[in-house]
Scaffold this motif. Structure first.
Motif, PDB file in Angstrom:
ATOM      1  N   GLU A  36       0.840  -1.193   0.000  1.00 23.81           N
ATOM      2  CA  GLU A  36       0.000   0.000   0.000  1.00 23.81           C
ATOM      3  C   GLU A  36       0.876   1.244   0.000  1.00 23.81           C
ATOM      4  O   GLU A  36       1.896   1.303   0.688  1.00 23.81           O
ATOM      5  CB  GLU A  36      -0.924   0.001   1.212  1.00 23.81           C
ATOM      6  N   LYS A  43      -8.485   7.712  -2.428  1.00 22.26           N
ATOM      7  CA  LYS A  43      -8.687   6.266  -2.372  1.00 22.26           C
ATOM      8  C   LYS A  43      -7.346   5.588  -2.159  1.00 22.26           C
ATOM      9  O   LYS A  43      -6.322   6.068  -2.654  1.00 22.26           O
ATOM     10  CB  LYS A  43      -9.318   5.752  -3.677  1.00 22.26           C
ATOM     11  N   SER A 201      -8.510  -2.488  -6.812  1.00 18.48           N
ATOM     12  CA  SER A 201      -9.126  -2.019  -5.576  1.00 18.48           C
ATOM     13  C   SER A 201      -8.861  -3.022  -4.458  1.00 18.48           C
ATOM     14  O   SER A 201      -8.684  -4.213  -4.698  1.00 18.48           O
ATOM     15  CB  SER A 201     -10.636  -1.847  -5.769  1.00 18.48           C
ATOM     16  N   PHE A 202      -8.809  -2.516  -3.236  1.00 19.35           N
ATOM     17  CA  PHE A 202      -8.595  -3.384  -2.083  1.00 19.35           C
ATOM     18  C   PHE A 202      -9.008  -2.644  -0.820  1.00 19.35           C
ATOM     19  O   PHE A 202      -9.081  -1.411  -0.797  1.00 19.35           O
ATOM     20  CB  PHE A 202      -7.126  -3.819  -1.984  1.00 19.35           C
ATOM     21  N   THR A 203      -9.261  -3.407   0.224  1.00 18.85           N
ATOM     22  CA  THR A 203      -9.547  -2.834   1.531  1.00 18.85           C
ATOM     23  C   THR A 203      -8.258  -2.842   2.335  1.00 18.85           C
ATOM     24  O   THR A 203      -7.668  -3.900   2.542  1.00 18.85           O
ATOM     25  CB  THR A 203     -10.621  -3.654   2.263  1.00 18.85           C
ATOM     26  N   PRO A 204      -7.799  -1.668   2.769  1.00 21.46           N
ATOM     27  CA  PRO A 204      -6.512  -1.607   3.481  1.00 21.46           C
ATOM     28  C   PRO A 204      -6.474  -2.535   4.692  1.00 21.46           C
ATOM     29  O   PRO A 204      -7.483  -2.750   5.361  1.00 21.46           O
ATOM     30  CB  PRO A 204      -6.417  -0.140   3.908  1.00 21.46           C
ATOM     31  N   ALA A 208      -3.905  -7.526   1.960  1.00 17.72           N
ATOM     32  CA  ALA A 208      -4.826  -7.217   0.865  1.00 17.72           C
ATOM     33  C   ALA A 208      -4.126  -6.506  -0.285  1.00 17.72           C
ATOM     34  O   ALA A 208      -4.354  -6.815  -1.459  1.00 17.72           O
ATOM     35  CB  ALA A 208      -5.989  -6.378   1.380  1.00 17.72           C
ATOM     36  N   CYS A 212      -3.677  -7.774  -4.328  1.00 17.90           N
ATOM     37  CA  CYS A 212      -4.801  -7.111  -5.006  1.00 17.90           C
ATOM     38  C   CYS A 212      -4.733  -7.215  -6.523  1.00 17.90           C
ATOM     39  O   CYS A 212      -5.743  -7.008  -7.201  1.00 17.90           O
ATOM     40  CB  CYS A 212      -4.918  -5.656  -4.567  1.00 17.90           C
TER      41      CYS A 212
END
Length: 405
Positions: A36, A43, A201-204, A208, A212
């Motif tokens: 990340e 976003k 897209s991913f959820t932090p 993840a 991703c």
């Protein structure tokens, strides 16, 4: 048929490291370099970045006006030349540099836009121009032959390698240093790709971000950006033998270029097939001779589906003997440098007789019905030839065929 063009040097500065063997080990083991980004973005975004001490190649004074994209290029090209045994055996006028770079010096441009005091460095233009990396490599290595830059989006460095091979084959140069570089992990560039809705897209949280990017998977949502540089040293088989080149990594047996001429961003299976068939024809091979394809595989909905359609169309009844994977799942999409990094990985697959497995694809999309390489899968026959493809915005397609030596 043989092109007579050998790869006698490899150099890379990649998200997994700067040694071809260790990078390939990471790919085979499925280790993701994606993480990340710690940026102030609306976003979350993920990317694969390079961690390397560039002071080996540049002191603080030398970095003034030299964008990161050029610094990475100088490092990777130097490593490739060292691997090939240096350039003392060739006249500088008979050496060429062929570099793919999709967008140029993003860091210099970002700094200029975000200047807090309204002052812009007078070195901004020479820092961000797309041909700066090639020029810096030429100056560092003392190359005085053709020094060319190819800006063909995601196919840039694959096209550069193909053009370099042509120059070697026709005798225009004795040595070609060919590859690509890209360093676009800055907020402005990330925002533009997010605006296109092409990034994964991913959820932090957890792993993840690392997982991703899922090429060919039913739940894929897009690609992740990567940065880095990779270069090959190319020369004729006769020259390599005459100088007793210390390394002969592979033969670049064939290459094929084509254009869809249909849409600026939407891929076309027929256009991709033309590049694949042209590369095979030049190499004097049939689809059944190819054991592995390092696919473009960006993990976009349309892109993966169209590429698989192209592969099925070319391989037909020979599809069962092929294995396919996109290593972008682990190192990200290096855009202009993607083809060069993936060429190095493809060459390593031939040398090591191992298949880079398809990561993060637990449930393949039924529309991506090609035989994916799986972790731990053993070769059913020797891997004698492999292919790497790069398909770009603008409709340019480039395929490279490598043979084991």
């Amino acid at each position: 048929m043989s092109s007579g063009v050998l790869v006698t040097g490899l150099g890379l500065v990649a998200p997994h490291g700067h040694d071809a063997d260790s990078v390939f080990d990471a790919i085979v083991q499925g280790r993701s370099a994606v993480h990340e980004l710690a940026m102030d973005l609306a976003k979350p975004a993920a990317a694969a970045t390079v961690d390397i001490d560039l002071s080996r190649w540049f002191n603080k004074l030398q970095t003034a006006g030299v964008d990161r994209v050029s610094q990475l290029a100088v490092a990777a090209a130097d490593l490739a030349v060292r691997d090939a045994g240096g350039l003392a055996h060739a006249a500088p006028e008979r050496i060429g540099i062929y570099v793919g770079c999709g967008m140029g010096g993003a860091s210099a441009l970002e700094a200029a836009y975000r200047s807090s005091n309204g002052r812009v460095s007078p070195l901004t233009i020479p820092a961000f121009m797309p041909n700066a990396p090639a020029a810096h490599v030429a100056m560092r290595l003392g190359v005085r032959g053709p020094v060319l830059t190819y800006a063909v989006a995601c196919a840039s460095s694959s096209v550069a390698i193909a053009e370099a091979a042509k120059a070697v084959r026709c005798g225009e140069v004795d040595i070609a240093i060919a590859g690509g570089t890209e360093a676009l992990i800055v907020p402005g560039v990330v925002l533009t790709w997010q605006a296109m809705q092409t990034l994964a897209s991913f959820t932090p949280g957890g792993d993840a971000a690392a997982r991703c990017c899922r090429p060919f998977s039913a739940d894929r949502s897009g690609f992740v950006l990567g940065e880095g540089a990779a270069f090959l040293v190319l020369e004729s088989a006769e020259r390599a033998a005459a100088r007793q080149a210390p390394t002969r990594h592979a033969e670049l047996a064939g290459w094929g270029l084509s254009c869809d001429a249909t849409h600026l961003t939407k891929p076309d299976a027929q256009g991709q097939q033309r590049a694949l068939r042209a590369a095979l024809q030049l190499a004097g091979l049939t689809p059944s001779d190819i054991g592995y394809v390092n696919a473009h595989g960006t993990a976009t909905k349309a892109g993966d589906t169209v590429e698989c359609e192209a592969i099925r169309g070319v391989w037909g009844e020979d599809l069962s003997g092929l294995r396919v994977s996109s290593t972008k799942a682990l190192h990200g999409h290096l855009l202009g440098a993607a083809g060069a990094l993936e060429a190095v990985i493809t060459i390593q697959a031939l040398k090591r007789q191992q298949l880079p497995p398809q990561a993060h694809c637990d449930t393949p999309d039924p529309l991506c019905d090609v035989p994916l390489a799986r972790a731990g899968e053993a070769l059913v026959r020797p891997l004698d030839a492999a292919l790497s493809s790069s398909f770009a915005f603008g409709g340019t397609n480039s395929s490279l065929v490598f043979k084991r030596v």
